[in-house]
Design a protein around this motif. Structure first.
Motif, PDB file in Angstrom:
ATOM      1  N   CYS A  66     -10.918   6.876   8.905  1.00  0.00           N
ATOM      2  CA  CYS A  66     -10.445   6.005   7.817  1.00  0.00           C
ATOM      3  C   CYS A  66     -11.135   6.342   6.502  1.00  0.00           C
ATOM      4  O   CYS A  66     -10.488   6.401   5.459  1.00  0.00           O
ATOM      5  CB  CYS A  66     -10.669   4.535   8.173  1.00  0.00           C
ATOM      6  SG  CYS A  66      -9.581   3.959   9.496  1.00  0.00           S
ATOM      7  N   ARG A  67     -12.445   6.586   6.542  1.00  0.00           N
ATOM      8  CA  ARG A  67     -13.157   6.990   5.324  1.00  0.00           C
ATOM      9  C   ARG A  67     -12.648   8.327   4.819  1.00  0.00           C
ATOM     10  O   ARG A  67     -12.466   8.525   3.617  1.00  0.00           O
ATOM     11  CB  ARG A  67     -14.660   7.077   5.594  1.00  0.00           C
ATOM     12  CG  ARG A  67     -15.388   5.778   5.445  1.00  0.00           C
ATOM     13  CD  ARG A  67     -16.890   5.989   5.393  1.00  0.00           C
ATOM     14  NE  ARG A  67     -17.400   6.785   6.498  1.00  0.00           N
ATOM     15  CZ  ARG A  67     -17.843   6.307   7.658  1.00  0.00           C
ATOM     16  NH1 ARG A  67     -17.850   5.008   7.856  1.00  0.00           N
ATOM     17  NH2 ARG A  67     -18.283   7.102   8.606  1.00  0.00           N
ATOM     18  N   GLY A  68     -12.390   9.255   5.722  1.00  0.00           N
ATOM     19  CA  GLY A  68     -11.906  10.585   5.341  1.00  0.00           C
ATOM     20  C   GLY A  68     -10.525  10.566   4.707  1.00  0.00           C
ATOM     21  O   GLY A  68     -10.243  11.321   3.776  1.00  0.00           O
ATOM     22  N   VAL A  69      -9.674   9.688   5.197  1.00  0.00           N
ATOM     23  CA  VAL A  69      -8.303   9.602   4.679  1.00  0.00           C
ATOM     24  C   VAL A  69      -8.257   8.735   3.420  1.00  0.00           C
ATOM     25  O   VAL A  69      -7.384   8.907   2.578  1.00  0.00           O
ATOM     26  CB  VAL A  69      -7.354   9.052   5.772  1.00  0.00           C
ATOM     27  CG1 VAL A  69      -5.971   8.764   5.241  1.00  0.00           C
ATOM     28  CG2 VAL A  69      -7.254  10.025   6.921  1.00  0.00           C
ATOM     29  N   GLY A  70      -9.204   7.804   3.295  1.00  0.00           N
ATOM     30  CA  GLY A  70      -9.241   6.952   2.113  1.00  0.00           C
ATOM     31  C   GLY A  70      -8.518   5.638   2.279  1.00  0.00           C
ATOM     32  O   GLY A  70      -7.985   5.088   1.319  1.00  0.00           O
ATOM     33  N   VAL A  71      -8.476   5.122   3.513  1.00  0.00           N
ATOM     34  CA  VAL A  71      -7.878   3.813   3.776  1.00  0.00           C
ATOM     35  C   VAL A  71      -8.880   2.972   4.558  1.00  0.00           C
ATOM     36  O   VAL A  71      -9.758   3.511   5.230  1.00  0.00           O
ATOM     37  CB  VAL A  71      -6.549   3.917   4.572  1.00  0.00           C
ATOM     38  CG1 VAL A  71      -5.503   4.665   3.798  1.00  0.00           C
ATOM     39  CG2 VAL A  71      -6.762   4.538   5.924  1.00  0.00           C
ATOM     40  N   SER A  72      -8.727   1.660   4.472  1.00  0.00           N
ATOM     41  CA  SER A  72      -9.608   0.797   5.257  1.00  0.00           C
ATOM     42  C   SER A  72      -9.106   0.752   6.702  1.00  0.00           C
ATOM     43  O   SER A  72      -7.964   1.102   6.996  1.00  0.00           O
ATOM     44  CB  SER A  72      -9.633  -0.613   4.669  1.00  0.00           C
ATOM     45  OG  SER A  72      -8.395  -1.247   4.872  1.00  0.00           O
ATOM     46  N   GLN A  82      -1.658  11.706   3.663  1.00  0.00           N
ATOM     47  CA  GLN A  82      -2.238  10.576   4.397  1.00  0.00           C
ATOM     48  C   GLN A  82      -1.351  10.180   5.571  1.00  0.00           C
ATOM     49  O   GLN A  82      -1.839   9.944   6.679  1.00  0.00           O
ATOM     50  CB  GLN A  82      -2.421   9.365   3.474  1.00  0.00           C
ATOM     51  CG  GLN A  82      -3.591   9.453   2.538  1.00  0.00           C
ATOM     52  CD  GLN A  82      -3.654   8.246   1.629  1.00  0.00           C
ATOM     53  OE1 GLN A  82      -2.631   7.786   1.110  1.00  0.00           O
ATOM     54  NE2 GLN A  82      -4.854   7.728   1.406  1.00  0.00           N
ATOM     55  N   THR A 124       0.849  -1.174   0.000  1.00  0.00           N
ATOM     56  CA  THR A 124       0.000   0.000   0.000  1.00  0.00           C
ATOM     57  C   THR A 124       0.891   1.232   0.000  1.00  0.00           C
ATOM     58  O   THR A 124       1.822   1.327   0.794  1.00  0.00           O
ATOM     59  CB  THR A 124      -0.903   0.005   1.249  1.00  0.00           C
ATOM     60  OG1 THR A 124      -1.595  -1.243   1.305  1.00  0.00           O
ATOM     61  CG2 THR A 124      -1.890   1.135   1.199  1.00  0.00           C
TER      62      THR A 124
END
Length: 155
Positions: free
Chosen positions: A122-128, A94, A88
């Motif tokens: 996590c949704r805001g940063v774009g990671v699970s 991020q 990743t």
């Protein structure tokens, strides 16, 4: 009936030296003197060190077909379960946000009262959530020690 064909020897003979070296044995050759026929007559290694090909054709009939099918490209070998794990990649933004948030939650994700906040982050940063959890595990010691060292120096 499935036939088994053992190909090149993959045994690392230099493992004890911290290096990697194989003996170059091209195909498993049955050693009739070994009990159970598990040793290779060519290199002396156990049969499990040789790459195994499985065919749906019987051994005697399909041996020539198998050897033709055994010549595969590296991409097709990876698709048989030897896939390289994709790493990743994070942007600098991020990383910065994850570091700040990890310090805010004191590097622990097992807080029931902060469950929704962690999901929103996590949704805001774009990671699970799982990716963030692994990132925290990998960076916990290096980041916390550097931030605690900098706070010690400024005091």
């Amino acid at each position: 009936m499935e036939g088994e064909l053992y190909r090149e020897c993959l045994r690392n003979h230099a493992a004890s030296l911290g290096s990697y070296a194989t003996d170059g044995c091209g195909e498993f050759t049955l050693d009739a003197t070994s009990p159970g026929g598990l040793l290779c007559a060519a290199c002396g290694c156990h049969r499990n060190f040789h790459r195994k090909l499985i065919s749906s054709t019987p051994f005697a009939e399909g041996r020539q077909q198998q050897s033709a099918a055994a010549v595969e490209s590296p991409e097709s070998e990876r698709s048989e379960g030897h896939k390289k794990r994709l790493r990743t990649k994070f942007t600098a933004d991020q990383k910065e946000k994850m570091l700040a948030f990890a310090e805010k939650i004191r590097w622990k994700m097992q807080r029931k009262e902060e469950e929704d906040e962690i999901e929103r982050f996590c949704r805001g940063v774009g990671v699970s959530r799982q990716v963030f959890k692994v990132w925290m595990h990998n960076h916990k010691n290096s980041s916390s020690s550097s931030s605690s060292a900098s706070t010690t120096l400024t005091q």
